[in-house]
Design an enzyme around this catalytic site. Structure first.
Site, mmCIF file in Angstrom:
data_model
loop_
_atom_site.group_PDB
_atom_site.id
_atom_site.type_symbol
_atom_site.label_atom_id
_atom_site.label_comp_id
_atom_site.label_asym_id
_atom_site.label_seq_id
_atom_site.Cartn_x
_atom_site.Cartn_y
_atom_site.Cartn_z
ATOM 1 N N ARG A 146 1.782 1.938 -6.032
ATOM 2 C CA ARG A 146 1.974 0.946 -4.852
ATOM 3 C C ARG A 146 0.562 -0.043 -4.368
ATOM 4 O O ARG A 146 0.524 -0.904 -3.759
ATOM 5 C CB ARG A 146 2.471 1.507 -3.526
ATOM 6 C CG ARG A 146 3.696 2.407 -3.739
ATOM 7 C CD ARG A 146 4.057 2.953 -2.664
ATOM 8 N NE ARG A 146 4.439 1.883 -1.467
ATOM 9 C CZ ARG A 146 5.509 1.383 -1.228
ATOM 10 N NH1 ARG A 146 6.497 1.755 -2.038
ATOM 11 N NH2 ARG A 146 5.641 0.269 -0.355
ATOM 12 N N TRP A 193 -3.613 -1.941 -1.479
ATOM 13 C CA TRP A 193 -3.535 -3.280 -2.115
ATOM 14 C C TRP A 193 -3.987 -4.015 -1.151
ATOM 15 O O TRP A 193 -3.457 -4.504 -0.321
ATOM 16 C CB TRP A 193 -2.143 -3.531 -2.429
ATOM 17 C CG TRP A 193 -1.885 -4.486 -3.348
ATOM 18 C CD1 TRP A 193 -2.159 -4.373 -4.875
ATOM 19 C CD2 TRP A 193 -1.892 -5.995 -3.250
ATOM 20 N NE1 TRP A 193 -2.121 -5.563 -5.573
ATOM 21 C CE2 TRP A 193 -2.054 -6.674 -4.474
ATOM 22 C CE3 TRP A 193 -1.689 -6.785 -2.024
ATOM 23 C CZ2 TRP A 193 -1.787 -8.022 -4.446
ATOM 24 C CZ3 TRP A 193 -1.761 -7.963 -2.324
ATOM 25 C CH2 TRP A 193 -1.538 -8.817 -3.529
ATOM 26 N N GLU A 251 1.422 -9.543 -17.443
ATOM 27 C CA GLU A 251 1.110 -8.550 -16.233
ATOM 28 C C GLU A 251 0.137 -7.077 -16.501
ATOM 29 O O GLU A 251 -0.259 -6.467 -15.990
ATOM 30 C CB GLU A 251 2.242 -8.303 -15.396
ATOM 31 C CG GLU A 251 3.381 -7.565 -16.090
ATOM 32 C CD GLU A 251 4.381 -6.984 -15.110
ATOM 33 O OE1 GLU A 251 5.650 -7.207 -15.379
ATOM 34 O OE2 GLU A 251 4.209 -7.017 -13.844
ATOM 35 N N GLU A 296 10.919 -12.836 -19.629
ATOM 36 C CA GLU A 296 10.693 -11.627 -19.352
ATOM 37 C C GLU A 296 9.470 -11.097 -20.500
ATOM 38 O O GLU A 296 8.393 -10.393 -19.931
ATOM 39 C CB GLU A 296 11.939 -10.664 -19.438
ATOM 40 C CG GLU A 296 11.600 -9.394 -19.183
ATOM 41 C CD GLU A 296 11.072 -8.945 -17.858
ATOM 42 O OE1 GLU A 296 10.709 -7.577 -17.611
ATOM 43 O OE2 GLU A 296 11.067 -9.709 -17.020
ATOM 44 N N LYS A 306 5.833 -9.536 -19.005
ATOM 45 C CA LYS A 306 5.345 -8.229 -19.358
ATOM 46 C C LYS A 306 4.036 -8.358 -19.952
ATOM 47 O O LYS A 306 2.999 -7.626 -19.853
ATOM 48 C CB LYS A 306 6.320 -7.619 -20.478
ATOM 49 C CG LYS A 306 7.767 -7.125 -19.880
ATOM 50 C CD LYS A 306 7.657 -5.879 -19.208
ATOM 51 C CE LYS A 306 7.530 -6.220 -17.547
ATOM 52 N NZ LYS A 306 8.301 -6.877 -16.830
ATOM 53 N N CYS A 354 0.845 -1.366 -0.051
ATOM 54 C CA CYS A 354 0.030 0.048 -0.017
ATOM 55 C C CYS A 354 0.790 1.255 0.054
ATOM 56 O O CYS A 354 1.994 1.134 0.141
ATOM 57 C CB CYS A 354 -0.679 -0.003 1.171
ATOM 58 S SG CYS A 354 -1.839 -1.375 1.534
ATOM 59 N N HIS A 400 9.329 -31.169 -25.418
ATOM 60 C CA HIS A 400 9.054 -32.221 -24.284
ATOM 61 C C HIS A 400 7.614 -31.780 -23.637
ATOM 62 O O HIS A 400 7.554 -32.137 -22.559
ATOM 63 C CB HIS A 400 10.049 -31.893 -23.206
ATOM 64 C CG HIS A 400 11.651 -31.983 -23.898
ATOM 65 N ND1 HIS A 400 12.080 -33.544 -24.150
ATOM 66 C CD2 HIS A 400 12.377 -31.186 -24.206
ATOM 67 C CE1 HIS A 400 13.218 -33.215 -24.836
ATOM 68 N NE2 HIS A 400 13.456 -31.969 -24.607
ATOM 69 N N LYS A 457 3.795 -2.013 -7.297
ATOM 70 C CA LYS A 457 4.867 -1.776 -7.974
ATOM 71 C C LYS A 457 6.047 -2.614 -6.941
ATOM 72 O O LYS A 457 6.944 -3.029 -7.256
ATOM 73 C CB LYS A 457 5.309 -0.245 -7.981
ATOM 74 C CG LYS A 457 6.710 0.121 -8.473
ATOM 75 C CD LYS A 457 6.796 -0.490 -9.979
ATOM 76 C CE LYS A 457 8.544 -0.296 -10.513
ATOM 77 N NZ LYS A 457 8.322 -0.868 -11.666
ATOM 78 N N ASN A 480 0.574 -0.037 6.055
ATOM 79 C CA ASN A 480 1.023 -0.892 5.124
ATOM 80 C C ASN A 480 1.872 -2.063 5.804
ATOM 81 O O ASN A 480 2.607 -1.893 6.510
ATOM 82 C CB ASN A 480 1.958 -0.032 4.289
ATOM 83 C CG ASN A 480 2.827 -0.903 3.062
ATOM 84 O OD1 ASN A 480 2.234 -1.716 2.867
ATOM 85 N ND2 ASN A 480 3.698 -0.458 2.711
ATOM 86 N N GLY A 481 1.248 -3.163 5.219
ATOM 87 C CA GLY A 481 1.794 -4.386 5.797
ATOM 88 C C GLY A 481 0.724 -5.543 6.224
ATOM 89 O O GLY A 481 -0.395 -5.504 5.826
HETATM 90 C C1 AGP Z 1 7.773 -6.754 -12.983
HETATM 91 O O1 AGP Z 1 7.263 -5.962 -13.997
HETATM 92 C C2 AGP Z 1 6.982 -6.626 -11.932
HETATM 93 N N1 AGP Z 1 6.439 -5.345 -11.364
HETATM 94 C C3 AGP Z 1 7.422 -7.759 -10.575
HETATM 95 O O2 AGP Z 1 7.601 -8.971 -11.238
HETATM 96 C C4 AGP Z 1 8.678 -7.329 -10.110
HETATM 97 O O3 AGP Z 1 9.724 -7.605 -10.788
HETATM 98 C C5 AGP Z 1 8.691 -8.002 -8.608
HETATM 99 O O4 AGP Z 1 7.768 -7.811 -7.824
HETATM 100 C C6 AGP Z 1 10.140 -7.835 -7.944
HETATM 101 O O5 AGP Z 1 10.139 -6.241 -7.711
HETATM 102 P P1 AGP Z 1 11.651 -5.801 -7.119
HETATM 103 O O6 AGP Z 1 12.304 -5.768 -8.375
HETATM 104 O O7 AGP Z 1 11.228 -4.157 -6.969
HETATM 105 O O8 AGP Z 1 12.057 -6.626 -6.055
#
Ligand code: AGP
Length: 611
Positions: free
Chosen positions: A27, A73, A491, A484, A488, A2, A507, A606, A99-100
Site C-alpha cells: 500500500r 505513500w 509501471e 494494458e 504493465k 498508506c 495519424h 496497490k 492514511n488519507g
Molecule cells: C494497475 O496495475 C495499477 N495497480 C493501477 O492502475 C490500478 O489498476 C488502479 O489504481 C485502479 O485500482 P483498483 O482496480 O483497485 O480500483
C-alpha cells in the site's frame, strides 16, 4: 494509499505490528514507523522499507502490548525520517498514524502556529494530532471528545489510530474515505487498512463505515458515529487463507499471480458458469438485473487497469447486448458535471474496492439516481458496500502492485454478465450463447498453454530489456489489451510505453518508428486481422522492430514480424483473456532483468485511497 496496523492485547505488540506492516507494504513503501507504550509513549520510524526499520531497532529491547504502525505513500512532505509516521502531538502525550489527506490542514496549522505550537514535520497528520491535543487541553482532558470535535472540523479522508500516553489500555480509531478493519480476537484487538495483517490471528472482523469511531479497550470495544451515537458493530467472517498471502515458491507475487490465472479465472466462474448445461447464474446481480437488461446506456467508472477492462466491457455489451456504453476515467467523471439520468446503469470496476476517485464518482452518480453495480475483488471493501449490487471476482488477494489476475478476473466476470444480459434480452441466439459459454469454460486451459510458453517471452525480454521506449498496438477487443500491456511495462520497468489502436499510428505516432522502436502487435486471428497485417507492414516499412502476439498456426505474420509469441485460437470477444498474458510476462521479465522491484514499483501503491 498508506498501510496502518494497530494492536492491543496480550501479545508482544512490536514484532506483531512489524509483521502486519510487511503484509500491507504494497500500500506504500516510502517510510515506516511504529509507536508503542513501553513505560511511556515511544516512536521508532525511518524512511524506507519495513525491513530497514526492523533492523534499525533489533538491538533495542521493546516491551509493549499496545502499539500503532504505519507504512507510508507520501502525499504531504517528502519521504524522509521527519515526515515518517507515527507523529507525536506537541507535548508528546499522543501519537497518531494516518492514511488519507487532511485538505484544510494548512488553515488549522496557521491557527495552531499563532497559539505558539511548533511542528517537527511537513505533514498534515502532525497538524491533526496537535489540533486534537489543543482541543483536549480546552475540554478538561477528554481525548474521545477532542477527537470527535477535531474530526468535525477537518475536511478530507482519514483512517487514524491514536495512542495516549495517559491511557495505554485504549486505542481510538476513526475513518472517513480511507479503509479500516477491526479484528476481534480473544482478549485482543487488531486494527488495519485491510484484513491481510489480521487473518493470521482471527477471521472475525468489523469493517468500519465512514464517520465511525472505534474506542478499543483491552477487554472490549464500542463503535459510535462522529456525533457520539452508539453503532451496533456487524462482525463478519473473512474467508481469506494465509497461504494466499505468501509467494508460494515464486520469486515475486506478480509472477505467482500471473501463473495463478488458470485457477483464479476458474474460481471467478465457479458456481456461475455451467457450460455443459448452457447456463449462467450471477447471484450478486438479482434485484437490478431487469434494470440492467432494460438499460438505455451503461456508464463504466474505473481507473488504471480496471479502466482497461471497462473498455473491453464496452465492446462486449455493445456487440452482444446492443446497449451503448461510455467508459469513464473516474477522476475526470467526478469533476466534469456529467449528464446522469435517474435509473442509468453505472458499472464501477475496482480490484481494491478502495480507489478514492472511483468511490467519489460512484457517490456523484448515486446522488443523481443512477443504479451502481460493482465489480470488485476485495471482499468487504468500501466500493462493495456503497454499490447497490455487484459481483466479486473471487480471484483471491492480489498483492503485486501491478494488477494481473484481477484484470483477467474482471474480464471473466464482465463477459459472464454481458452474455447473461444478452441471453435474457434475446440479442444473442441460443446456439451462439451456448457456444460462447463452452468457449469461456475453455479459457483456463488455454491460459495454461500460454504460460507454458513463458520461456519464449523471457528470451524476447532479454533482447529488449534496455529499450528506451515501446509501442503496443491492437484493434477491436485487442485495443484495450495494447493499453494494458503498455501500462504493465511502464509501471514495473519504468520504460516509457504507449498503447494505441493500430490504425491510429498513421495519424501521428508512426513518426516515432525507427530501428530503435520495439512495437508489440496483438495480432490474433479476428475480424480485423487483415487490417492489422497492413499496420505491421507499415511499421516494418519504417524499420520498426515488431513483436507479434499471433494465433497458433498463423503462417503470414511470422514472415513479417521479428519476434513471435503464439497463443491458442479463441473467440474474438474472449481473446483479451488470453492475449494479455504474454504482455504480463514480457513486462515482468524485462523489469526483473532491469533489477526493478517488481512487486513494489517506485512511486506506486496497490490501492489509491487519495485523489
Ligand atoms: C494497475 O496495475 C495499477 N495497480 C493501477 O492502475 C490500478 O489498476 C488502479 O489504481 C485502479 O485500482 P483498483 O482496480 O483497485 O480500483
Amino acid at each position: 494509499m498508506c498501510g496502518i496496523v494497530a494492536y492491543i492485547g496480550h501479545q508482544d505488540a512490536f514484532p506483531l505490528i512489524i509483521k502486519g506492516l510487511k503484509r500491507l507494504e504494497y500500500r506504500g513503501y516510502d517510510s515506516t514507523g511504529i509507536s508503542v507504550h513501553d513505560n511511556g509513549l515511544k516512536i521508532f520510524k525511518k524512511a524506507g522499507k519495513v525491513a530497514e526499520l526492523e533492523s534499525s531497532v533489533e538491538e533495542l529491547t521493546i516491551k509493549a502490548s499496545v502499539g500503532i504502525g504505519h507504512t507510508r505513500w507520501a502525499t504531504h512532505g517528502e519521504p524522509n525520517d521527519r515526515n515518517a509516521h507515527p507523529h507525536f502531538s506537541a507535548d508528546k502525550s499522543l501519537s497518531i498514524i494516518h492514511n488519507g489527506i487532511i485538505e484544510n490542514y494548512d488553515t488549522i496549522k496557521k491557527e495552531l502556529l499563532s497559539k505558539g505550537y511548533t511542528f517537527q514535520s511537513d505533514t498534515d497528520t502532525e497538524v491533526l494530532i496537535t489540533f486534537i491535543e489543543d482541543i483536549k487541553k480546552q475540554n478538561g482532558g477528554d481525548l474521545e471528545q477532542a477527537v470527535r470535535s477535531a474530526l468535525h472540523a477537518i475536511e478530507g479522508a482519514y483512517a487514524i489510530v491514536i495512542l495516549n500516553e495517559e491511557n495505554p489500555n485504549q486505542l481510538i480509531a476513526a475513518r472517513k474515505g480511507s479503509p479500516m478493519v477491526l479484528g476481534v480476537g480473544t482478549d485482543e484487538y487488531f486494527i488495519a487498512s485491510d484484513a491481510t495483517p489480521i487473518i493470521e490471528y482471527t477471521n472475525e472482523v468489523v469493517y468500519l463505515k465512514d464517520r465511525e469511531i472505534a474506542i478499543v479497550n483491552r477487554e472490549d470495544f464500542r463503535i459510535t458515529n462522529i456525533d457520539d451515537v452508539e453503532q451496533t458493530p456487524y462482525i463478519q467472517k473473512v474467508e481469506m487463507k494465509l497461504e494466499e498471502l505468501e509467494k508460494g515458491g515464486y520469486e515475486h507475487f506478480m509472477l505467482k499471480e500471473i501463473f495463478e490465472q488458470p485457477n483464479s479465472i476458474a474460481d471467478s466462474m465457479r458456481g456461475r458458469l455451467d457450460a455443459a448445461n448452457g447456463t449462467l447464474t450471477l447471484g450478486g446481480i438479482y434485484e437490478y438485473s431487469q434494470a440492467l437488461i432494460n438499460a438505455r446506456r451503461i456508464i463504466v467508472l474505473a481507473c488504471g487497469t480496471s479502466w482497461h477492462s471497462g473498455l473491453v466491457a464496452e465492446y462486449l455489451f455493445e456487440e452482444y447486448c446492443r446497449i451503448p456504453v461510455e467508459v469513464e476515467y473516474a477522476s475526470e467523471f467526478r469533476y466534469r458535471n456529467p449528464v446522469i439520468h435517474e435509473g442509468d446503469i453505472v458499472i464501477a470496476i475496482s480490484q481494491s474496492g478502495e480507489t478514492a476517485d472511483t468511490l467519489a464518482a460512484i457517490e456523484l452518480a448515486k446522488s443523481k439516481g443512477a443504479i451502481i453495480l460493482g465489480i470488485v475483488n476485495v471482499v468487504g471493501s468500501s466500493i462493495s458496500r456503497v454499490t447497490h449490487e455487484g459481483a466479486y471476482l473471487h480471484t483471491g488477494p492480489e498483492i503485486g502492485v501491478a494488477s494481473t489476475k484481477a484484470f483477467t478476473g474482471q474480464l471473466s466476470v464482465l463477459t459472464m454478465i454481458a452474455l447473461s444480459v444478452a441471453h435474457k434480452k434475446g440479442t444473442i441466439t441460443q446456439t451462439r450463447y451456448k457456444e460462447l459459454l463452452v468457449e469461456l469454460a475453455r479459457i483456463p486451459a488455454k491460459i495454461k498453454e500460454v504460460l507454458d510458453n513463458n520461456a519464449v517471452v523471457e528470451e524476447i525480454a532479454e533482447r529488449f530489456k534496455d529499450a528506451k521506449n515501446f509501442i503496443y498496438l491492437g484493434r477491436g477487443y485487442n485495443f484495450p489489451v495494447a493499453l494494458e500491456g503498455a501500462l504493465k511495462l511502464k509501471e514495473i520497468s519504468y520504460i516509457h510505453a504507449e498503447g494505441y489502436p493500430a490504425a491510429e499510428m498513421k495519424h501521428g505516432p508512426i513518426a516515432l518508428i525507427d530501428e530503435e522502436m520495439p512495437v508489440v502487435f496483438i495480432a490474433t486471428r479476428d475480424s480485423s486481422y487483415d487490417k492489422v497485417v497492413s499496420n505491421i507492414q507499415e511499421v516494418k516499412a519504417r524499420k520498426g522492430v515488431v513483436i507479434a502476439v499471433v494465433t497458433k498456426g498463423d503462417a503470414l505474420i511470422p514472415a513479417l514480424a521479428d519476434y513471435i509469441i503464439e497463443v491458442p485460437p479463441c473467440e474474438e470477444a474472449l481473446m483479451p483473456l488470453i492475449s494479455v498474458i504474454p504482455l504480463q510476462l514480457l513486462s515482468y521479465h524485462i523489469a526483473v532483468m532491469r533489477g526493478c522491484n517488481v512487486d513494489q514499483p517506485r512511486n506506486l501503491a496497490k490501492s489509491v485511497t487519495v485523489e
